[in-house]
Design an enzyme around this catalytic site. Structure first.
Site, short mmCIF file in Angstrom:
data_model
loop_
_atom_site.label_atom_id
_atom_site.label_comp_id
_atom_site.label_asym_id
_atom_site.label_seq_id
_atom_site.Cartn_x
_atom_site.Cartn_y
_atom_site.Cartn_z
N ASN A 207 -100.66 22.88 27.35
CA ASN A 207 -101.23 24.37 28.35
C ASN A 207 -102.62 24.50 27.75
O ASN A 207 -103.21 23.62 26.96
CB ASN A 207 -100.52 25.47 27.89
CG ASN A 207 -100.36 25.71 26.15
OD1 ASN A 207 -101.22 25.72 25.65
ND2 ASN A 207 -99.28 25.50 25.77
N PRO A 302 -87.03 24.51 20.94
CA PRO A 302 -86.75 25.81 20.04
C PRO A 302 -87.49 27.02 20.28
O PRO A 302 -88.81 26.81 20.57
CB PRO A 302 -87.07 24.89 18.61
CG PRO A 302 -87.14 23.62 18.88
CD PRO A 302 -87.70 23.43 20.30
#
Length: 400
Positions: A207, A302
């Site tokens: 990102n 996670p």
């Protein structure tokens, strides 16, 4: 910043940078009184030093003219801080061995005032075992150091030994002159930056996070005395001073590093963690086939913030999350705060023309479970300072 320092200028080529240091300190209303070693006068003149400092310059141990105005022992105790800049290998050796054969070393031996040392010397001198032993000995005696840095030197060599920039030394002086550090004794764990989830050895999913906000928070918490562990995904940012950096690549790496860093008094999850990873990344570069349509099977990463927010023996007393949204900021922020189980949440709008990702400014919506507060648009460093101040206030009102 205000205060009074004695600046001891050693005799090295870097002594000319002490003039800029004096100028910067005077701009910050710091009173500067200077002591020049005999060799320092070969690089800077007492006249130039006095013109910048606006105070008498001391050069001689036994001077009737100077001693009539101020005894040299009293001089050593007249300041809030003694700064040695530049500290040559010779000057450090004399300090470490308790010599007092000139005014500078006599002041340093006679003082009970804190001492900050800014070394500057040839790379071979700095790496020499004798200098490293002197460095260790001085640190054990309570002297603080700023630098040296890696860089090109006047002799043409490159490596550790270069004097820190005057601006960096000013920051160290400012820290030394500000003894009130309300986060002293607190461990703050911070995540920052993006994560990279590999598709193959060449490609990855990521990102636009730069890590600037997380790094700024780490620097602000360290400035208030906290022990800071910064778990960071890939960024181009230097590690803030006084911060322990743990570099990671993937979300799984970041989760493992955070768990290893516990326990902590406060956890701040500022990283933009990838929500998914490729189920099966390739060990070799995937080859493009003409006309081929490629599908990637993704699995969930996670949830670091939710995991660190769960009750348990190592749960921090304060867990803070970040929310990067592109629409319905307050609605999504409130939902995330409830869903993740953290204590505070800082939400920002990263959509459209916001330029938050990669930029130097941020606009925060602050939620603490009871109130929603809008912070005005400000530099990320100021956001970090405001958050660190909130942490200090929170911990000052709670018992350990």
């Amino acid at each position: 910043m205000a205060g009074r320092i004695i600046l001891i200028i050693g005799g090295g080529i870097a002594a000319y940078k002490a003039l800029e240091l004096i100028r910067l300190l005077r701009k910050r209303d710091v009173a500067v009184e200077c002591v020049l070693t005999d060799s320092a006068t070969h690089f800077v003149t007492p006249l130039s030093v006095q013109a910048l400092s606006g105070a008498p310059v001391h050069t001689t141990l036994l001077s009737l003219a100077e001693d009539s105005q101020m005894d040299h022992i009293a001089l050593s105790r007249s300041a809030d801080l003694l700064v040695v800049c530049p500290a040559t290998a010779n000057l450090m050796a004399r300090m470490a061995n308790g010599l007092a054969d000139d005014l500078a070393t006599t002041l340093l031996l006679a003082t009970d005032t804190p001492v900050l040392i800014a070394p500057a010397m040839n790379v071979r001198m700095w790496k020499h075992p004798a200098t490293q032993e002197n460095y260790r000995r001085l640190r054990e005696r309570g002297c603080d150091f700023v630098g040296p840095e890696d860089g090109e030197m006047a002799c043409g060599e490159f490596g550790p030994g270069r004097l820190s920039a005057p601006e960096t030394i000013v920051e160290a002086i400012e820290s030394a002159l500000s003894p009130h550090k309300p986060l002293t004794g607190r461990h703050v764990l911070i995540t920052a930056g993006p994560t990279h989830e590999p598709i193959d050895p060449v490609r990855f999913i990521a990102n636009h996070s730069s890590g600037k906000q997380g790094y700024a928070i780490a620097e602000a918490c360290a400035a208030l005395g906290a022990q800071v562990t910064l778990v960071s995904g890939p960024t181009a940012l230097p590690c803030p001073k006084g911060v322990t950096l743990v570099p990671v690549l993937t979300a799984s790496d970041m989760m493992a590093a955070c768990e290893k860093a516990l326990p902590a008094d406060c956890v701040i999850c500022a990283a933009a963690v990838g929500d998914w990873r490729v189920a099966q990344s390739s060990e070799q570069k995937r080859k493009k086939q003409p006309g081929e349509t490629v599908s990637l099977a993704l699995v969930e990463n996670p949830d670091i913030l939710a995991t660190l927010s769960r009750p348990g023996p190592h749960r921090a007393s304060l867990v803070i999350g970040f929310a990067a949204e592109t629409e319905s900021l307050e609605q999504h922020a409130k939902a995330k705060l409830a869903r993740k189980g953290c204590d505070w949440l800082l939400a920002n709008d990263v959509g459209g023309e916001s330029a938050v990702f990669g930029g130097d400014r941020n606009r925060i919506l602050f939620l603490n479970g009871e109130t929603v507060e809008t912070w005005p648009d400000m530099p990320k460093a100021e956001v970090a300072s405001l958050l660190a101040t909130r942490l200090a206030a929170h911990f000052s009102s709670t018992s350990r």
